[in-house]
Design a protein around this motif. Structure first.
Motif, short mmCIF file in Angstrom:
data_model
loop_
_atom_site.label_atom_id
_atom_site.label_comp_id
_atom_site.label_asym_id
_atom_site.label_seq_id
_atom_site.Cartn_x
_atom_site.Cartn_y
_atom_site.Cartn_z
N ALA A 179 -7.94 29.03 -48.49
CA ALA A 179 -7.20 30.12 -48.04
C ALA A 179 -7.79 31.38 -47.62
O ALA A 179 -8.61 31.97 -48.56
N SER A 180 -7.47 31.89 -46.48
CA SER A 180 -8.28 33.43 -46.38
C SER A 180 -7.47 34.09 -47.30
O SER A 180 -6.37 33.80 -47.55
N PRO A 181 -7.92 35.58 -47.60
CA PRO A 181 -7.19 36.41 -48.53
C PRO A 181 -5.85 36.53 -48.30
O PRO A 181 -4.97 36.63 -48.70
N THR B 213 -3.77 34.80 -46.24
CA THR B 213 -3.05 33.46 -46.27
C THR B 213 -2.62 33.40 -47.72
O THR B 213 -1.49 33.26 -48.07
N ARG B 214 -3.60 33.55 -48.56
CA ARG B 214 -3.50 33.48 -50.09
C ARG B 214 -2.34 34.34 -50.25
O ARG B 214 -1.47 34.03 -51.17
N ASP B 215 -2.44 35.63 -50.24
CA ASP B 215 -1.56 36.63 -50.41
C ASP B 215 -0.24 36.50 -49.80
O ASP B 215 0.92 36.70 -50.55
N ARG B 216 -0.23 36.04 -48.53
CA ARG B 216 1.15 35.88 -48.05
C ARG B 216 2.05 34.76 -48.53
O ARG B 216 3.22 34.77 -48.97
N ILE B 217 1.44 33.44 -48.99
CA ILE B 217 2.09 32.31 -49.61
C ILE B 217 2.21 33.04 -50.96
O ILE B 217 3.39 32.58 -51.43
N TRP B 218 1.65 33.69 -51.56
CA TRP B 218 1.84 34.01 -52.89
C TRP B 218 2.95 35.00 -53.18
O TRP B 218 3.74 34.97 -53.89
N GLU C 269 5.59 35.13 -51.02
CA GLU C 269 6.88 34.11 -50.79
C GLU C 269 7.06 33.51 -52.22
O GLU C 269 8.24 33.51 -52.58
N VAL C 270 5.90 32.88 -52.87
CA VAL C 270 6.34 32.23 -54.20
C VAL C 270 6.80 32.95 -55.11
O VAL C 270 7.68 32.74 -55.96
N LEU C 271 6.30 34.19 -55.36
CA LEU C 271 6.49 35.19 -56.26
C LEU C 271 8.10 35.76 -56.09
O LEU C 271 8.82 35.83 -56.86
N TYR D 283 -1.42 28.63 -59.20
CA TYR D 283 -1.32 29.00 -57.80
C TYR D 283 -2.84 28.99 -57.39
O TYR D 283 -3.48 28.38 -56.47
N LEU E 284 -4.29 26.21 -55.24
CA LEU E 284 -3.82 26.34 -53.76
C LEU E 284 -5.05 25.56 -52.69
O LEU E 284 -4.59 24.99 -51.70
N ASP E 285 -6.07 26.09 -52.90
CA ASP E 285 -7.10 25.41 -52.06
C ASP E 285 -7.23 23.69 -52.08
O ASP E 285 -7.27 23.20 -51.07
N LEU F 283 -4.18 22.75 -49.90
CA LEU F 283 -4.46 22.98 -48.50
C LEU F 283 -5.51 21.89 -47.84
O LEU F 283 -5.17 21.52 -46.95
N GLN G 172 3.07 25.80 -48.88
CA GLN G 172 3.95 26.93 -49.38
C GLN G 172 5.33 26.36 -49.93
O GLN G 172 5.94 26.66 -50.70
N SER H 227 -6.72 31.48 -40.49
CA SER H 227 -6.19 31.59 -41.97
C SER H 227 -6.69 30.95 -42.78
O SER H 227 -6.45 31.17 -43.81
N LEU H 228 -7.48 29.80 -42.38
CA LEU H 228 -8.25 29.02 -43.34
C LEU H 228 -9.70 29.18 -43.25
O LEU H 228 -10.35 29.40 -42.04
N ILE H 229 -10.31 28.80 -44.17
CA ILE H 229 -12.01 29.01 -44.16
C ILE H 229 -12.52 27.66 -44.43
O ILE H 229 -12.04 26.97 -45.17
#
Lengths: 1087, 179
Positions: free
Chosen positions: A19-21, A23-28, A30-32, B23, B27-28, B31, B49, B109-111
């Motif tokens: 996940a890009s930073p 995306t990682r931050d956005r999902i996190w 929401e989860v939080l 998480y 996460l990766d 994904l 998510q 959004s993904l690498i």
């Protein structure tokens, strides 16, 4: 060329996204957010509490042993923060990873060591480090108790008591979690973890004495929480040898528990995880294969505690020991019967009252104490009342079910009420027994019996009028010197004590003070004023006291039957087929426990009863009459309705209106479906009637209903004029219909009421015909089906008949049905222009309690009307544009005709409504071919599959209505789009079909080759052979029925028996040796 | 394993720190699994998510004896299947529209790893169930027994699918024409 291994490596290494930073931050985030929201509703789970020394339950002990290793690992992990570098605790953690088996011994406290009481555990772990098998031998002063645990099942044998318990216990279920809560280390660890910085409170010492080269000693003491843990670790293997936990009491650390690890990783003989030597006559308490106790449902803890105790006592009175065992915990403790025998040398005969349950925590589980007033008897003393405390608790291994605990005790009032009766009392019998009798006078006496005993009464009166024996009304009081009787329909309904000659067993009677009464009978009374008199009423006890206004003493004592107490029947009524009384075999709320019904099957099969009916003990019942089964079968709306529910056709989103008598609005069957309840012309305080709950549950009941997800609008009205001496009228019914139409106008378009169910009818000659017709036509014009018992007067050409069914016949099978009981005599007068719908033998909601049910053997059209309304709701769900007329026409076309034995002849009977075909036809947009259309008026004589029924498997021919001569298009026409189309692993769509493929519809599937059906597979027991065999039956039965002339093909996981000559294949599951699938193919001689 | 056991337990106690560790740790992987199964990064993100949100909601009643990683992977698989089911019921027009979006290539959004496109194309050619078993085995490190349970088939069938899928993958990656 790339090898398979390199392909694997490529996937492992290179198939990766991250996940890009952002995306990682956005999902996190929401989860939080969700976690924060959840935590607001979650109470703190960690409550540091004292170490409990007593672990009563064997479950806890097993759990404790199982978790000990991982707990120790955690413990050391945390201790590590303070560890000295001399001892690398990680080595122990690592060492624990290697544990595959362990043999340990557990002592519970210092005393158990002194008394040589201990438990040996042999534990085996799987590759994931989880417990896989366990054996425990518990040694105590009473002997040895053996327990094994394998794959979620716990089995305990207590040789001393010759009993075996089977419990389910998964290490993922709540019970497992419960033990973990009790077993302190994990929770103490959390506390240690949380307080890791409070080093001043936590003292850890690691000692590696040079003189003892084999052991390392770890001692951790928490000065605030006064707990100490001591470990002895093997220096070489780094495995734990001993683990002890102490608690500080009176300045000294006392041992709470000690574990000695006797062997690691030694092979354990598999037979250790089996129990052998159990005698054949051992009593088995099986909580694995049968549910025990009662389901709590929506009841509170207090309510379910009272309920389970009441049911336990009732079952004891009925000597229904199977039920007693089911309701009681599987411990070998005393049953209530044994307890009463031991305490009072008597037997239980009646529940007088049950008080409010109170919560008591006992060691590690919550118990509810339920005070009970019960009547007991023996030959010497006759009958008397005692007070006991029964106990109820939630069962550990079956979610949401409660049982009666084996802990009974005599309660305080016992001393008062069981004082020995003096000789005179016993001879004269002048005892008042609440809810039961006054002296020898009881509620099953007739007026004549009273007169025979007491002679002519001093007075007969009612409502200020005086009467004579020659001029008696239906209800009246007969007054004698010191007692009077309220008589209704020649039977005693109340007995009133007028003088002090009758007393309670505690000595209280007329003339005693109000205060004494309250002391003795408690504060759970209602104060009532009747005819200028003040009463203290204990309705649950069947007792009321008139209190003198001036001196506050008891003027009269009224004894009556408490509500809901079954009335004792001394003889069973006889069924008279010529009687028109639908309730001639009414056993609702009747106590039959004193009867011997062994030879009464012919009468019982016509009985209406409810779940308050008290049945005799099983040895006094006919073996082939199972009331529970009848009740369950009656709940099924039948004819495939439940299969439609499974497909989501439940009436969801469709609104039904019902006009009927007052409803018990909270009944669990329909409470959630009720959108509106109004009353028209109902007197205030009118109790719910039997009719309303029945029709509402048949239409939308969640377990008994036809359309369990339809919305219910209910208007109750009474079709009598009170003002005109109870004359019948349709005026209020018409008002109700108008009201429904008015409500409907307010509803949004997608919520409109589509059907009104009125279990009542009228004729053209009725004086209010015009009035009711106008109302009905108005509803019809608003787009509603007005289904009533004279539906043909509202919707031209629509008519129905009511089906009967023997109570033990399968409601799913069309051949189980016949004309309803009250229609049998006039059956020949019915034309075949009506659709037949189930009517008799239905179990419905009862008006007597939100979880109570009644089985009505005879229904009348009243029960058929809501059935039709329910089916219409299903139809509307699948086609909102359907009209009443189209519905009725399709119902007639798709209905089934069966063969009926009538006056010694076989005649076609039908059409019986076939909801499944009807819905299919509606879904398909045109009617499915009815058997009428296929076969004319005598369909049963032409086609083999209709001969043998709609769900019959006919070898070499077909299954039900589906035959091997059908085309793919025929199948699609009948059944619509299949669930799956496939061949092997490959899936297809209708647009993309290969030559050969399978079309699956769930219960049946079709093998198609070049557009023709070449085989029909059956996957459910819904379809049967004429001999009753079906999917799920054993391989042996198949071979017995079809012989051994088959070919065997073996596949992975299954064997296939092929009867080529017959055109049959059976897939047999290799594990269970039962039939998984039956396929009908072309018989060899036909090919 | 000990680390996951501790994380599971602390997560159940409501520890945000534990949740954060889980998480970050998975996460990766999730994904990757979701994109591998669906070849749709947007849907994959949604699914992952959803999985974490449900996981958090389940904390109160969370009881898990097995592997946390396998649990989360199974949750992803179940949701992917739901999506696929829904896709089937969508109209043709909608499908075409989505296909158009797909050809625009992966979003930012993904690498992705360098080999990604090639591998995902090869995987995409496999029947779904084979793709599922390969990803669960190789990326989620689930045992065949666990995979068999997820797919509701016997262990042998799961293994056969795996083997068959790998062979096809190999052929595809080697540029062979499948017969």
């Amino acid at each position: 060329m790339r090898s398979t291994n390199s392909t694997k490596e490529a996937i492992k290494q290179w198939l990766h996204v991250s996940a890009s930073p952002e995306t990682r931050d956005r999902i996190w985030r929401e989860v939080l957010f969700v976690q924060e929201e959840s935590s607001k509703t979650t109470s703190a789970l960690i409550q540091p509490n004292i170490w409990r020394t007593i672990m009563k339950s064997p479950l806890t002990k097993i759990g404790a042993a199982a978790v000990i290793i991982i707990s120790v690992v955690f413990l050391i992990t945390f201790f590590d923060k303070a560890a000295t570098p001399a001892y690398a605790l990680e080595q122990t953690i690592e060492a624990n990873h290697t544990i595959k088996t362990v043999h340990l011994r557990m002592f519970e406290d210092g005393r158990s060591i002194e008394n040589n009481e201990f438990s040996d555990y042999w534990i085996k772990y799987n590759d994931a480090g989880m417990l896989s098998n366990l054996r425990c031998n518990e040694h105590d002063k009473d002997g040895v108790r053996f327990t094994i645990w394998n794959e979620g099942i716990k089995k305990t044998w207590i040789p001393e008591k010759n009993v075996v318990f089977l419990n389910r216990l998964n290490n993922t279920d709540k019970a497992w979690e419960d033990f973990a809560k009790e077993f302190e280390p994990k929770f103490r660890l959390q506390w240690l973890y949380d307080q890791a910085d409070e080093k001043e409170a936590l003292e850890i010492k690691i000692d590696e004495p040079a003189e003892d080269s084999n052991s390392i000693y770890v001692k951790a003491t928490h000065s605030v929480h006064k707990v100490r843990a001591e470990l002895v670790v093997d220096r070489k293997t780094k495995l734990i040898k001993k683990f002890s936990i102490y608690h500080l009491r009176e300045q000294e650390y006392e041992l709470d528990m000690r574990f000695e690890f006797l062997a690691y990783n030694q092979p354990i003989d598999p037979s250790m995880f089996e129990l052998s030597g159990i005698p054949d006559n051992a009593k088995v308490y099986d909580q694995v294969n049968q549910l025990v106790g009662l389901e709590k449902g929506d009841l509170t803890n207090e309510e379910i505690a009272v309920k389970v105790v009441r049911e336990g006592l009732k079952a004891t009175i009925a000597k229904d020991y199977g039920q007693v065992r089911k309701l009681m915990e599987g411990d070998p403790g005393d049953t209530i019967e044994e307890f009463i025998e031991k305490e009072f040398e008597a037997r239980l005969v009646r529940i007088v009252s049950i008080g409010r349950a109170e919560e008591h925590e006992k060691i590690n589980r919550v118990l509810y104490f339920v005070p009970c007033e019960i009547e007991v008897e023996n030959e010497e003393r006759g009958r008397w009342i005692v007070n006991i405390i029964a106990t109820a608790t939630a069962i550990e291994h079956q979610d949401n079910r409660w049982i009666m605990h084996t802990d009974f005790r005599v309660s305080e009032p016992y001393i008062l009420s069981t004082k020995a009766l003096n000789e005179q009392d016993r001879i004269e019998g002048n005892i008042i027994v609440p809810g039961l009798r006054v002296g020898d006078y009881t509620f099953d006496m007739s007026k004549d019996e009273v007169l025979k005993r007491l002679g002519g009464p001093k007075a007969i009166n009612y409502g200020g009028e005086r009467y004579t024996l020659n001029n008696l009304p239906t209800r009246y009081y007969m007054v004698f010197d010191d007692v009077s009787f309220r008589i209704v329909d020649d039977s005693v309904k109340e007995i009133t004590v007028l003088g002090p000659s009758y007393q309670f067993t505690n000595g209280l009677g007329v003339g005693d003070s109000e205060q004494k009464i309250k002391q003795a009978f408690g504060d759970d009374f209602q104060s009532r004023k009747e005819e200028g008199k003040d009463y203290l009423c204990y309705d649950a006890k069947g007792l009321a006291f008139e209190i003198h206004k001036k001196n506050q003493t008891v003027a009269e004592i009224v004894v009556y039957q408490p509500e809901g107490v079954p009335r004792v029947l001394r003889t069973l009524p006889k069924y008279d087929p010529d009687s028109t009384n639908p309730f001639q075999m009414d056993l609702r709320c009747r106590d039959l426990s004193k009867l011997d019904l062994t030879n009464s099957i012919d009468d019982l099969l016509y009985a209406t009863f409810d779940d308050r009916t008290v049945w005799p003990a099983p040895n006094r019942m006919p073996s082939d009459f199972t009331w529970q089964k009848i009740m369950e079968l009656g709940k099924n709306p039948g004819l495939g309705i439940r299969s439609l529910h499974k497909k989501g056709i439940t009436g969801h989103g469709v609104s039904i209106a019902i006009l009927d008598q007052p409803l018990l609005v909270d009944h669990q069957e329909y409470a959630e479906r009720l959108r509106l309840y109004e009353e028209i012309h109902i007197r205030s305080g009118t109790e719910p009637q039997m009719h309303g709950p029945a029709v509402a549950s048949i239409a939308v009941g969640k377990t008994v209903g036809v359309a369990p997800e339809a919305e219910l609008y209910y208007i109750s009205q009474w079709n009598f004029d009170w003002e005109k001496e109870h004359t019948p009228t349709l005026r209020y019914l018409a008002q109700g219909i108008h009201r429904i139409v008015a409500i409907n106008e307010q509803l949004p378009k997608d919520k409109k009421i589509r059907v009104i169910s009125i279990s009542k009818g009228w004729t053209r000659s009725h004086k209010e015909y015009k009035l009711i017709t106008e109302a009905a036509q108005k509803a019809r014009a608003a787009g509603m089906l007005v289904v009533c018992t004279s539906v043909d007067l509202v919707h031209d050409g629509c008519d129905f008949g009511g089906l009967g069914r023997s109570p033990l016949a399968d409601p799913e099978v069309f051949e189980s049905y016949e004309p309803g009981l009250f229609m049998v005599r006039a059956f020949s007068t019915y034309s075949d222009d009506c659709i037949w719908v189930p009517m008799d033998s239905r179990t419905t909601a009862s008006p007597c309690g939100i979880d109570k049910y009644v089985f009505y053997r005879q229904g009348g059209f009243s029960w058929a009307v809501p059935y039709i309304a329910g089916v219409y709701a299903l139809a509307v769900q699948v086609d909102p544009a359907i009209t009443p007329e189209k519905f009725w026409s399709l119902a007639m076309q798709t209905g089934r005709t069966i063969e009926l034995d009538y006056n010694g002849k076989k005649i076609p009977f039908g059409p019986i409504i076939d909801p499944v075909r009807l819905i299919r036809a509606i879904q398909a947009g045109e009617p499915a071919t009815s058997n009428r259309q296929q076969n004319g008026t005598q369909p049963t004589e032409t086609h083999p599959q209709t001969h043998s029924g709609a769900h019959t498997i006919v070898p070499g021919v077909g299954v039900g209505d589906y035959t091997l001569d059908m085309s793919k298009d025929d199948v699609l026409k009948k059944l619509g789009e299949p669930r799956d189309i496939f061949l092997g692993e490959k899936e297809y769509t209708l647009d993309n079909l290969p030559r050969r493929y399978f079309m699956s519809y769930g219960d049946v599937s079709f093998a198609i080759n070049d557009d023709s059906v070449t085989g029909i597979g059956v996957h459910s027991p819904l379809y049967k052979f004429t001999n009753g065999l079906a999917v799920g039956d054993s391989e042996d039965k198949i071979k017995q029925a079809f012989g051994n002339d088959f070919q065997l093909e073996e596949f992975e996981g299954m064997d296939v028996l092929i009867y080529e000559e017959r055109g049959l294949r059976f897939e047999i599951d290799k594990k269970t040796r039962t039939v998984d699938e039956i396929s009908v193919t072309q018989a060899k001689h036909n090919q | 394993m000990i680390e996951d056991e501790l994380l599971k337990w602390k997560f159940k106690q409501g520890s945000t720190e534990a949740l954060s560790c889980i998480y970050q740790k998975y996460l990766d992987d999730l994904l990757t699994l979701a994109v591998g199964l669906l070849n749709d990064p947007n849907e994959a993100e949604d699914i992952v998510q959803d999985v974490f949100v449900s996981f958090v909601k389940s904390a109160k009643n969370f009881m898990l004896r097995g592997s946390l990683k396998a649990y989360l992977a199974t949750s992803v698989v179940n949701r992917v299947r739901d999506r696929i089911r829904k896709r089937r019921t969508r109209s043709l027009g909608r499908d075409r529209l989505e296909a158009d979006i797909d050809v625009q290539g992966p979003d930012q959004s993904l690498i992705y790893s360098e080999q990604w496109q090639r591998l995902i194309r090869a995987l995409d050619e496999l029947p779904y169930k084979q793709r599922e078993v390969i990803l669960l085995r190789l990326k989620s490190e689930m045992k065949f027994r666990e995979i068999a349970k997820v797919q509701n088939v016997s262990v042998h069938t799961a293994m056969a699918r795996y083997k068959c899928g790998l062979n096809r993958l190999r052929s595809s990656l080697n540029g062979e024409v499948r017969k």
